[in-house]
Design an enzyme around this catalytic site. Structure first.
Site, PDB file in Angstrom:
ATOM      1  N   LYS A  87      35.456  71.511  56.858  1.00 65.60           N
ATOM      2  CA  LYS A  87      35.618  72.786  57.580  1.00 65.60           C
ATOM      3  C   LYS A  87      35.145  73.962  56.737  1.00 65.60           C
ATOM      4  O   LYS A  87      34.402  74.810  57.225  1.00 65.60           O
ATOM      5  CB  LYS A  87      37.081  73.006  57.952  1.00 65.60           C
TER       6      LYS A  87
ATOM      7  N   ASP B 219      47.516  67.391  51.554  1.00 66.43           N
ATOM      8  CA  ASP B 219      46.301  67.256  52.340  1.00 66.43           C
ATOM      9  C   ASP B 219      45.729  68.658  52.483  1.00 66.43           C
ATOM     10  O   ASP B 219      46.310  69.510  53.154  1.00 66.43           O
ATOM     11  CB  ASP B 219      46.636  66.658  53.707  1.00 66.43           C
TER      12      ASP B 219
ATOM     13  N   TRP C 218      48.680  65.641  61.906  1.00 66.65           N
ATOM     14  CA  TRP C 218      47.351  65.195  62.348  1.00 66.65           C
ATOM     15  C   TRP C 218      47.460  63.729  62.769  1.00 66.65           C
ATOM     16  O   TRP C 218      48.044  62.911  62.036  1.00 66.65           O
ATOM     17  CB  TRP C 218      46.377  65.369  61.174  1.00 66.65           C
TER      18      TRP C 218
END
Ligand code: PLP
Length: 448
Positions: free
Chosen positions: A297, A261, A169
């Protein structure tokens, strides 16, 4: 003149900048596949029904006030978030198809856990929580959790080097560098196979193994390693459970510190427990790790900025000292976290019915994404688009790493008004049955 007159204009963020460009495009057929936010089949943002219900419950509760939260956030939220990622604080692991294979079996104080590729066990409970070895602090979504963890490590951990996957990311390198860590990369993605570069054979030197295992194997002892818990962004490529077991073994043998993560728990497979297996494997062996969680999300709470940082420690005493130091990191940054989003999450997680309802809505989002993969794959096949596109259905999570290069991406934006990051990553959540033919036409034209 202005005291800021010397400033150069900074470039747009490579991910959020895609939306800026999209918004400027007047075309009626334009399609934004850049940003990682869920959209319905109609292309609209989605607020989960269970979130609306939780908000109603909160509004109706007149005893609620707007006082400051403690520095570490809402206590219920923290406890329930730890349970969500690490597993229930009591109970017995349900073992699916138990296969005992010596290299992948390890025992924790309470459980014997074995993992192998196709047959595996689901780790559902956490000895670390039972033993009070986990400390959890509420932070500003996934990004804030990563940053607080990184600031803490830069201040108190003896090894300031963090290894991040290549690619990762786009915000990771900046978050860690600005926190004072030194960022190095480990090999992760293999463009040739569009899969994991685990220990591919180097053809120029026959016996020499390279890839992820070699890079972590040659990292200095104690180094921090950033791992995507599931649904790796941007590649959509995750290690198998068998590969996770090997990564765990190697990292523990070298004393590397895992920093997970977890931005997509439940989004990859549609199942919250399955998507937490990588993390739980590392916790079940009794070792230490950090985990950054995001509810952006999986609960659709993007703008509420709700997440958590957990540290799993060797003892309860260490965990409580870690927490005391995390407070010193947080206080001068933003004092204490916001109350609304964490209250929504806590309301849902502590109510059995709401929790169940959430898992159904979460699975529906995951399933829609999986169905978009199949539909895009079928659309390319029916057009006879050259190339092997099976990675579209093999990859996991919100994104497909198409393999399109930056010239092809530019072509698709210019000719078809389709917006995506220049590395060829598309958000599957931004697609619908209606828009897939347009995307398939564009890809077909770009590669032929
Ligand atoms: N980590 C990864 C891998 C992500 O993809 C994202 C969001 O795109 C985040 C962290 C952080 O997201 P947020 O700060 O919105 O929770």
């Amino acid at each position: 003149g202005s005291v800021f007159g010397h400033l150069a204009r900074a470039p747009e963020d490579p991910i959020l900048g895609v939306t800026v460009a999209y918004n400027k495009d007047p075309s009626p057929v334009k399609l934004n596949l850049g940003v990682g936010a869920y959209r319905t089949e109609e292309g609209k943002p989605l607020v989960l029904n269970v979130v609306r219900r939780a908000e109603q419950t909160l509004v109706n509760d007149s005893s609620r006030v707007k006082e400051y939260l403690p520095i570490v956030g809402l206590a219920d939220f923290n406890k329930l978030s730890a349970k969500l990622i690490f597993g229930a604080d009591s109970g017995i692991n349900i073992v699916k198809q138990q296969v005992i294979e010596s290299s992948n079996v390890f025992s924790s104080r309470n459980h014997v856990i074995c993992c192998r590729d196709a047959s595996y066990c689901l780790i559902l409970c956490s000895p670390a929580i039972q033993e009070n070895r986990v400390t959890t602090v509420q932070c500003l979504s996934g990004t804030g959790s990563l940053r607080v963890g990184a600031e803490f490590l830069a201040k108190h951990y003896h090894q300031r080097t963090i290894y991040i996957p290549m690619p990762t990311w786009g915000n990771h390198p900046k978050v860690f560098t600005l926190a004072g860590l030194s960022v190095k990369t480990y090999r992760y993605y293999d463009p040739a196979t569009r899969g994991l570069n685990f220990q591919g054979l180097n053809l120029s030197c026959f016996l020499h193994l390279h890839g992820l295992l070699e890079d972590l194997g040659s990292a200095p002892s104690g180094a921090i390693v950033l791992l995507h818990a599931c649904a790796h962004n941007p590649t959509g490529v995750d290690p198998t459970l068998g590969q996770w077991a090997q990564i765990r073994q190697l990292m523990r043998s070298k004393g590397l510190l895992p920093f997970f993560d977890s931005a997509y728990q439940g989004f990859a497979s549609g199942n919250l427990d399955e998507d937490a297996q990588s993390v739980r494997m590392f916790v079940a062996d009794g070792g230490e790790c950090l985990v950054a969680q995001s509810y952006a999300k999986n609960m659709g709470l993007y703008g509420e900025r709700v997440g958590a940082l957990s540290s799993v420690c060797k003892t309860a005493d260490v965990a409580s000292r870690v927490e005391s130091q995390l407070k010193l990191v947080i206080r001068p940054m933003y004092s204490n976290p916001p109350i609304h989003g964490a209250s929504i999450v806590a309301t849902i997680l502590k109510d059995r019915n709401m929790f169940h309802y959430w898992t159904i809505e979460l699975k529906a989002m995951a399933d829609r994404i999986i169905s978009m993969r199949q539909q895009l794959f079928d659309a390319l096949r029916s057009r006879g688009t050259p190339g092997d596109w099976s990675h579209i259905i093999k990859q996991i999570g919100m994104f497909t790493f198409t393999g399109l290069n930056s010239e092809q991406v530019t072509f698709m934006t210019k000719e078809y008004h389709i917006y995506m990051t220049s590395d060829g990553r598309i958000s599957m959540a931004g697609l619908s049955s209606r828009t897939i033919p347009h995307l398939a036409d564009a890809i077909h034209a770009a590669v032929t």
